[in-house]
Every structure is written in structure tokens, then in C-alpha cells.
Design a protein around this motif. Structure first.
Motif, PDB file in Angstrom:
ATOM      1  N   ARG A 236      -5.400  -1.481   1.012  1.00  0.00           N
ATOM      2  CA  ARG A 236      -6.532  -2.102   0.774  1.00  0.00           C
ATOM      3  C   ARG A 236      -6.964  -3.378   0.916  1.00  0.00           C
ATOM      4  O   ARG A 236      -8.124  -3.634   1.216  1.00  0.00           O
ATOM      5  CB  ARG A 236      -6.888  -1.275  -0.710  1.00  0.00           C
TER       6      ARG A 236
ATOM      7  N   ASP B 155      -0.943   2.156  -1.322  1.00  0.00           N
ATOM      8  CA  ASP B 155      -2.556   1.716  -1.870  1.00  0.00           C
ATOM      9  C   ASP B 155      -3.085   1.060  -1.572  1.00  0.00           C
ATOM     10  O   ASP B 155      -3.875   0.400  -0.532  1.00  0.00           O
ATOM     11  CB  ASP B 155      -3.156   2.761  -2.290  1.00  0.00           C
ATOM     12  N   ARG B 156      -2.208   0.111  -2.291  1.00  0.00           N
ATOM     13  CA  ARG B 156      -2.489  -1.465  -2.113  1.00  0.00           C
ATOM     14  C   ARG B 156      -2.504  -2.096  -0.802  1.00  0.00           C
ATOM     15  O   ARG B 156      -3.638  -2.712  -0.539  1.00  0.00           O
ATOM     16  CB  ARG B 156      -1.485  -1.908  -3.281  1.00  0.00           C
TER      17      ARG B 156
ATOM     18  N   ASP C  22       1.716   4.258  -4.558  1.00  0.00           N
ATOM     19  CA  ASP C  22       0.662   2.720  -5.299  1.00  0.00           C
ATOM     20  C   ASP C  22       1.098   2.100  -4.420  1.00  0.00           C
ATOM     21  O   ASP C  22      -0.341   1.229  -4.140  1.00  0.00           O
ATOM     22  CB  ASP C  22       1.661   3.152  -6.677  1.00  0.00           C
TER      23      ASP C  22
END
Length: 124
Positions: free
Chosen positions: A108, A104-105, A101
Motif C-alpha cells: 500500500r 500489505d502495508r 500484514d
């Protein structure tokens, strides 16, 4: 053959300069980086990786032998051992999910920042 050579080299590096890090861990990190930056073609590693995945059952044989050999221990403390296995597996899954997570953050955020930076350059 290449995977074994890769592991052997990483093990040597760890013994010489990084004794706190296992050679297998360093080897996997270096292999990941080499594949990520296309320094090493995937085709060179793919055959060996497929073989290891196909023979993965062999890695679990020692655990099965231990269960058979120490059956009295499992009869006495089996519930506690099962609880430790379940809890440790859950911890690993939670830490892995958290790490994925966060990565991924980060990716992004980086894509958005690069996109905004690109728009700012184009509007000048």
C-alpha cells in the motif's frame, strides 16, 4: 512432472551451494518468483498442483500411523503433546498474519508513493 523436476533442480542447487537451505524451500521460492514474473505459465504447474491437493490425505497417513503405533506415549503425555501442537499452530498463524500484514502495508505504501510520484510528474 514439472514440479518434481523443479524440486530436483532446487535440491541440487542447495546441496552444491546452499546447504543451510532445504531444497524444497528454495524450489518453492524460485517457483513463486517464476510464476510472479510470468517466466513460467501457470497452466504448466496447475495440473500437478491440483493432483497434489487432491491426494493431500496421503501426506497425513504417517501421522495417523504414529498415533496408532505409539498409543502408550499418547496416553501418558497426550495432553502435553496436544498443548504443543495447539501452541505451535497458534505461533505459526500469528507469524503468518504478521508477515501478511507487513507485506500489505509495504505494498500500500509503495502504491501511494508511486501514485504521488506520478502526480508530481504530471503537474510539471
Amino acid at each position: 512432472m514439472l514440479l518434481s523436476l523443479w524440486w530436483w533442480c532446487a535440491e541440487g542447487l542447495c546441496r552444491r551451494w546452499l546447504p543451510a537451505i532445504p531444497g524444497g524451500v528454495l524450489g518453492m521460492v524460485l517457483l513463486l518468483l517464476a510464476l510472479q514474473y510470468r517466466l513460467l505459465p501457470i497452466a504448466w504447474v496447475e495440473h500437478g498442483a491440483n493432483y497434489l491437493l487432491a491426494e493431500m490425505l496421503l501426506f497425513f497417513i504417517p501421522a495417523v500411523v504414529a498415533v496408532v503405533k505409539f498409543s502408550a506415549l499418547f496416553e501418558q503425555a497426550g495432553l502435553r503433546i496436544a498443548a504443543v501442537i495447539v501452541l505451535s499452530t497458534a505461533c505459526v498463524m500469528l507469524v503468518t498474519a504478521f508477515a501478511v500484514d507487513r507485506c500489505d502495508r509495504f505494498l500500500r505504501f509503495r502504491r501511494i508513493r508511486m501514485h504521488r510520484h506520478g502526480e508530481a510528474l504530471c503537474s510539471r
